[in-house]
Enzyme design. Structure first.
Site, mmCIF file in Angstrom:
data_model
loop_
_atom_site.group_PDB
_atom_site.id
_atom_site.type_symbol
_atom_site.label_atom_id
_atom_site.label_comp_id
_atom_site.label_asym_id
_atom_site.label_seq_id
_atom_site.Cartn_x
_atom_site.Cartn_y
_atom_site.Cartn_z
ATOM 1 N N LYS A 1 1.244 1.925 2.850
ATOM 2 C CA LYS A 1 2.361 2.474 2.055
ATOM 3 C C LYS A 1 2.041 2.866 0.532
ATOM 4 O O LYS A 1 2.473 3.813 0.049
ATOM 5 C CB LYS A 1 3.524 1.763 2.201
ATOM 6 C CG LYS A 1 4.050 1.220 3.376
ATOM 7 C CD LYS A 1 4.604 2.756 4.112
ATOM 8 C CE LYS A 1 5.738 2.438 5.372
ATOM 9 N NZ LYS A 1 5.948 3.796 6.038
ATOM 10 N N TYR B 1 3.327 -8.333 5.507
ATOM 11 C CA TYR B 1 3.333 -6.856 5.579
ATOM 12 C C TYR B 1 2.034 -6.227 5.513
ATOM 13 O O TYR B 1 1.598 -5.319 5.999
ATOM 14 C CB TYR B 1 4.186 -6.291 4.362
ATOM 15 C CG TYR B 1 4.639 -4.671 4.759
ATOM 16 C CD1 TYR B 1 5.416 -4.634 5.731
ATOM 17 C CD2 TYR B 1 4.270 -4.027 3.674
ATOM 18 C CE1 TYR B 1 5.987 -3.233 6.078
ATOM 19 C CE2 TYR B 1 4.895 -2.765 3.897
ATOM 20 C CZ TYR B 1 5.741 -2.194 4.929
ATOM 21 O OH TYR B 1 6.103 -1.069 5.105
#
Ligand code: NAP
Length: 255
Positions: free
Chosen positions: A162, A155
């Site tokens: 994020k 990720y």
């Protein structure tokens, strides 16, 4: 009467029928909201127009969130047509495919800047335009993922983005709160969408959640849309600056 009767929502992030933003748009519409949809590129125009038509949307606009010019013209079109708006859905993120595998160590400066611009700065830019159109009350909702809090293999730069996005939510909540405008994030569990398919090993993540989450299943776009409805509606009038997990409970587990 629906929970959102008379409300006007502007929705960013519909790419196709699987998009989380599309499930949100359908749910808001069902509860009485009028929905304006935007699309990122000409390639999506026809598909998004067809989807928008099925919700009787009177506004469908192109808006690449990396372009200040397109953001300005989108909101001036909204102002011309509606004068005011009540709900902003920010369901947009992007990182180059090569950044979503291997190590964060190998992230390029360019890859970092693109991910942060599309996935984080855009929330600030869109909120700045939406804020003056929201009179007294308003609700802004963005989408995040648990990879902001814990390391999720592959990720990488999107986890960093994020984390930034969740901080933006808290700062903007303080900026806009005195005038009654709220902003919250939904931290969705993994869902098979176009964006998710760009993450290396995504199938493994889905499998892990199904095995370990308290609810022993993966979530659906509709699960997310239900919480978006709550956050968009007066039911959540006392909630701002929060990250609400819709992940079948996965984030509470230690092992
Ligand atoms: P999606 O259907 O692929 O939606 C992502 C959207 O972002 C697409 O409409 C995409 O348009 C748009 N976008 C990318 N670059 C853009 C730009 N420069 N300007 C405007 N729009 C742009 O995937 P999704 O899963 O529903 O993603 C929505 C949000 O949920 C994202 O923030 C994602 O990180 C978040 N989320 C997803 C999951 C998951 O597992 N699916 C989990 C947690 C959070 P194009 O297709 O044209 O690029």
């Amino acid at each position: 009467m629906g929970l959102l009767e008379g409300k006007r929502a502007v929705i960013f992030g519909v790419a196709n029928e699987r998009s989380i933003a599309w499930a949100i748009a359908k749910t808001l519409h069902k509860e009485g909201a009028r929905c304006a949809l935007t699309y990122a590129t000409e390639r999506l125009k026809e598909r998004v127009e067809t989807l928008a038509h099925s919700l009787n949307s009177e506004i469908v606009l192109p808006c690449d969130v990396t372009s200040d010019e397109q953001i300005n013209s989108t909101f001036s079109a909204i102002k011309d047509k509606w004068q005011t708006m009540d709900i902003l859905i920010h369901s947009v993120a992007f990182a180059k495919k090569e950044e979503l595998k291997g190590k964060l160590l190998d992230t390029t400066r360019e890859g970092f800047q693109i991910a942060m611009d599309v996935s984080v700065y855009s929330l600030i830019a869109l909120s700045r335009q939406a804020f003056p159109l929201m009179e007294n009350t308003g609700s802004i909702i963005t989408l995040t993922y648990y990879g902001s809090q814990k390391v999720v293999p592959n990720y990488n730069v999107m986890g960093v983005a994020k984390a930034g996005l969740e901080a933006v939510v808290r700062y903007l909540a303080e900026d806009m709160g005195p005038r009654g405008v709220r902003i919250n994030a939904i931290s969705a569990g993994p869902v098979k969408t176009l964006a998710a398919m760009g993450i290396s090993g995504f199938g493994e993540i889905l499998k892990r959640v199904e095995e370990r989450a308290p609810l022993r299943r993966n979530i659906t776009q509709e699960d997310v849309a239900g919480v978006a409805l709550f956050l968009a509606s007066p039911l959540s009038e006392g909630v701002t600056g929060e990250v609400i997990y819709v992940d079948a409970g996965y984030n509470i587990m230690g092992l």
